[in-house]
Design a protein around this motif. Structure first.
Motif, PDB file in Angstrom:
ATOM      1  N   ILE A 111       0.876  -1.239  -0.031  1.00 50.25           N
ATOM      2  CA  ILE A 111      -0.174  -0.019   0.137  1.00 50.25           C
ATOM      3  C   ILE A 111       0.899   1.422   0.048  1.00 50.25           C
ATOM      4  O   ILE A 111       1.847   1.362   1.021  1.00 50.25           O
ATOM      5  N   CYS A 112       0.580   2.113  -0.987  1.00 53.17           N
ATOM      6  CA  CYS A 112       1.483   3.276  -1.036  1.00 53.17           C
ATOM      7  C   CYS A 112       0.880   4.763  -1.046  1.00 53.17           C
ATOM      8  O   CYS A 112      -0.220   4.666  -0.775  1.00 53.17           O
ATOM      9  N   GLY A 113       1.722   5.557  -0.934  1.00 57.08           N
ATOM     10  CA  GLY A 113       1.077   6.886  -0.802  1.00 57.08           C
ATOM     11  C   GLY A 113       0.266   7.381  -1.610  1.00 57.08           C
ATOM     12  O   GLY A 113      -0.748   7.908  -1.419  1.00 57.08           O
ATOM     13  N   SER A 114       0.653   7.004  -2.886  1.00 59.44           N
ATOM     14  CA  SER A 114      -0.424   7.385  -3.864  1.00 59.44           C
ATOM     15  C   SER A 114      -1.505   6.597  -3.883  1.00 59.44           C
ATOM     16  O   SER A 114      -2.645   7.126  -4.496  1.00 59.44           O
ATOM     17  N   ASP A 115      -1.666   5.427  -3.147  1.00 58.41           N
ATOM     18  CA  ASP A 115      -2.981   4.895  -3.117  1.00 58.41           C
ATOM     19  C   ASP A 115      -3.927   5.755  -2.016  1.00 58.41           C
ATOM     20  O   ASP A 115      -5.400   5.633  -2.270  1.00 58.41           O
TER      21      ASP A 115
ATOM     22  N   GLY B 275      -3.997  -0.788  -6.358  1.00 62.03           N
ATOM     23  CA  GLY B 275      -2.540  -1.374  -6.204  1.00 62.03           C
ATOM     24  C   GLY B 275      -1.882  -1.384  -7.113  1.00 62.03           C
ATOM     25  O   GLY B 275      -2.110  -1.611  -8.235  1.00 62.03           O
ATOM     26  N   HIS B 276      -0.428  -1.074  -7.106  1.00 63.40           N
ATOM     27  CA  HIS B 276       0.453  -0.983  -8.086  1.00 63.40           C
ATOM     28  C   HIS B 276       1.762  -1.443  -7.783  1.00 63.40           C
ATOM     29  O   HIS B 276       2.528  -1.553  -8.507  1.00 63.40           O
ATOM     30  N   GLU B 277       2.123  -2.061  -6.485  1.00 56.89           N
ATOM     31  CA  GLU B 277       3.450  -2.659  -6.313  1.00 56.89           C
ATOM     32  C   GLU B 277       3.425  -4.182  -5.899  1.00 56.89           C
ATOM     33  O   GLU B 277       2.367  -4.459  -4.936  1.00 56.89           O
ATOM     34  N   PHE B 278       3.829  -4.887  -6.687  1.00 53.15           N
ATOM     35  CA  PHE B 278       3.507  -6.400  -6.581  1.00 53.15           C
ATOM     36  C   PHE B 278       4.962  -7.359  -6.601  1.00 53.15           C
ATOM     37  O   PHE B 278       5.774  -6.865  -7.535  1.00 53.15           O
TER      38      PHE B 278
ATOM     39  N   GLY C 158      10.511  -2.034  -7.940  1.00 55.27           N
ATOM     40  CA  GLY C 158       9.392  -1.432  -8.899  1.00 55.27           C
ATOM     41  C   GLY C 158       8.721  -0.139  -8.812  1.00 55.27           C
ATOM     42  O   GLY C 158       8.075   0.252  -9.684  1.00 55.27           O
ATOM     43  N   ASP C 159       9.078   0.365  -7.598  1.00 51.53           N
ATOM     44  CA  ASP C 159       8.077   1.955  -7.018  1.00 51.53           C
ATOM     45  C   ASP C 159       8.898   2.545  -6.102  1.00 51.53           C
ATOM     46  O   ASP C 159       9.912   3.493  -6.650  1.00 51.53           O
ATOM     47  N   VAL C 160       8.863   2.071  -4.691  1.00 47.62           N
ATOM     48  CA  VAL C 160       9.269   2.940  -3.870  1.00 47.62           C
ATOM     49  C   VAL C 160      10.825   3.399  -3.956  1.00 47.62           C
ATOM     50  O   VAL C 160      11.170   4.620  -4.082  1.00 47.62           O
TER      51      VAL C 160
HETATM   52 ZN   LIG Z   1       3.449   3.125  -5.088  1.00 51.21          ZN
END
Ligand SMILES: [Zn+2]
Ligand SMILES: [Zn+2]
Length: 344
Positions: free
Chosen positions: A37-41, A58-61, A151-153
């Protein structure tokens, strides 16, 4: 399959949905084993980023490839993989320049129809378009909860430093110690920064930055401007990272940078705001902004994690079940968690 869906501002729900099917020849189907779970969520959760009710977010997996189209060559069925937060086509003008984050046909996972209509990763299964570019194999021995940062943070923290063209021997200030800011602290030190000032007002986050090797500066209690000046003979730092994404921190970044220094804004800015543009001009600053080009960085980030130069593991404060998503979003929204990883 179960999937976390946006319903209305402040409301997410776990729903039963059909398992997606391969469409294009370069699609892959992934069984998701961990998602972040990301800040952008939270922008979606609060309704600031419009997403249709019932859309999976959701976009981090990280997960395992269950099926792959004929054109998928870089990963295969059975591989453990991690994903970048968006897809890119590899053939448009932006992609040919290597600016995958500005792909003309890019699609972001879990951000509704206006960002590519791509269902999200907080689910048991996920359809991944452009799998050759979007997915990477997880290096041997790397845990799910670490790999999903690449892939994200962590890719974003790395981008903040790479985009600033930091050189070994530089001094740095990082404003905002959420997961991205803390990753930027690590990336700066890994790139050879001699001193990193880490600014925030949350004590635990300052302590974590100090653990990583930064000099913590409390936003209200420490007078960061004076502290940075005192430590740099009045000159300011070579590179300032704004990991907040508001005009206030950006203005502070301009004031902390040395003459002809660089300000790297990695937070998500929206709308208008006041920035001391005259001071930035007078100092001759380089201002670099924008979304992170994680596809361009992901292999280096994975290599640095594997080599032990970057380590996102301490950032994971909560591991929760997919079924507990509503509670997880509440906790995250109340700033009681630094990073939540969901597992099926
Ligand atoms: Zn993210
Ligand atoms: Zn493209």
């Amino acid at each position: 399959m179960r999937a976390v869906t946006f319903q209305a501002p402040g409301e997410v729900r776990v729903e039963e949905k059909p398992v997606p099917e391969l469409g294009a020849a370069d699609d892959a189907l992934v069984r998701v084993e961990a998602s972040g779970i990301c800040g952008s969520d939270l922008h979606i959760y609060h309704g600031r980023v419009p997403v249709e009710p019932g859309f999976t977010i959701g976009h981090e997996f990280v997960g395992t490839v269950l099926a792959a189209g004929d054109d998928v060559g870089r990963v295969a069925v059975g591989d453990r993989v991690l994903g970048c937060f968006h897809t890119a086509c590899a053939t448009c003008r932006s992609c040919l320049r290597g600016d995958y984050h500005r792909c003309e046909r890019g699609r972001t996972f879990g951000h509704g129809s206006h960002l590519g209509d791509l269902q999200g990763a907080q689910a048991e299964e996920l359809l991944v378009p452009r799998a050759n570019l979007t997915l990477r194999k997880v290096p041997e021995g790397m845990s799910d909860q670490v790999a999903l940062f690449a892939g994200d943070v962590m890719g974003t923290g790395y981008h903040a430093i790479a985009h600033a063209k930091l050189r070994a021997g530089d001094t740095v200030a990082v404003l905002g110690l959420g997961p991205v800011g803390l990753c930027a602290v690590q990336a700066a030190l890994a790139a050879g920064a001699t001193e990193v000032f880490a600014v925030d007002s949350v004590e635990q986050r300052l302590q974590m930055a100090a653990r990583f090797g930064a000099t913590p500066l409390h936003l209200e209690q420490a007078d960061p401007k004076r502290a940075v000046r005192d430590a740099t003979d009045g000159r300011g730092v070579d590179v300032v990272v704004d990991a907040v994404g508001d005009p206030g921190p950006l203005a502070m970044a301009v004031s902390l940078a040395r003459d002809a220094g660089t300000v790297s804004g990695i937070g998500a800015y929206a709308g208008r705001g006041e920035v001391p543009i005259g001071l930035a001009w007078l100092k001759g600053l380089t201002l670099r902004l924008g979304l992170a080009n994680v596809i361009a960085h992901v292999d280096r980030v994975l290599a640095l994690i594997q080599a032990g130069k970057l380590d996102p593991a301490p950032l994971v404060s909560h591991r929760m079940k997919l079924d507990e998503a509503a509670q997880a979003y509440r906790i995250y929204d109340n700033r009681e968690a630094l990073k939540i990883v969901l597992t099926p």
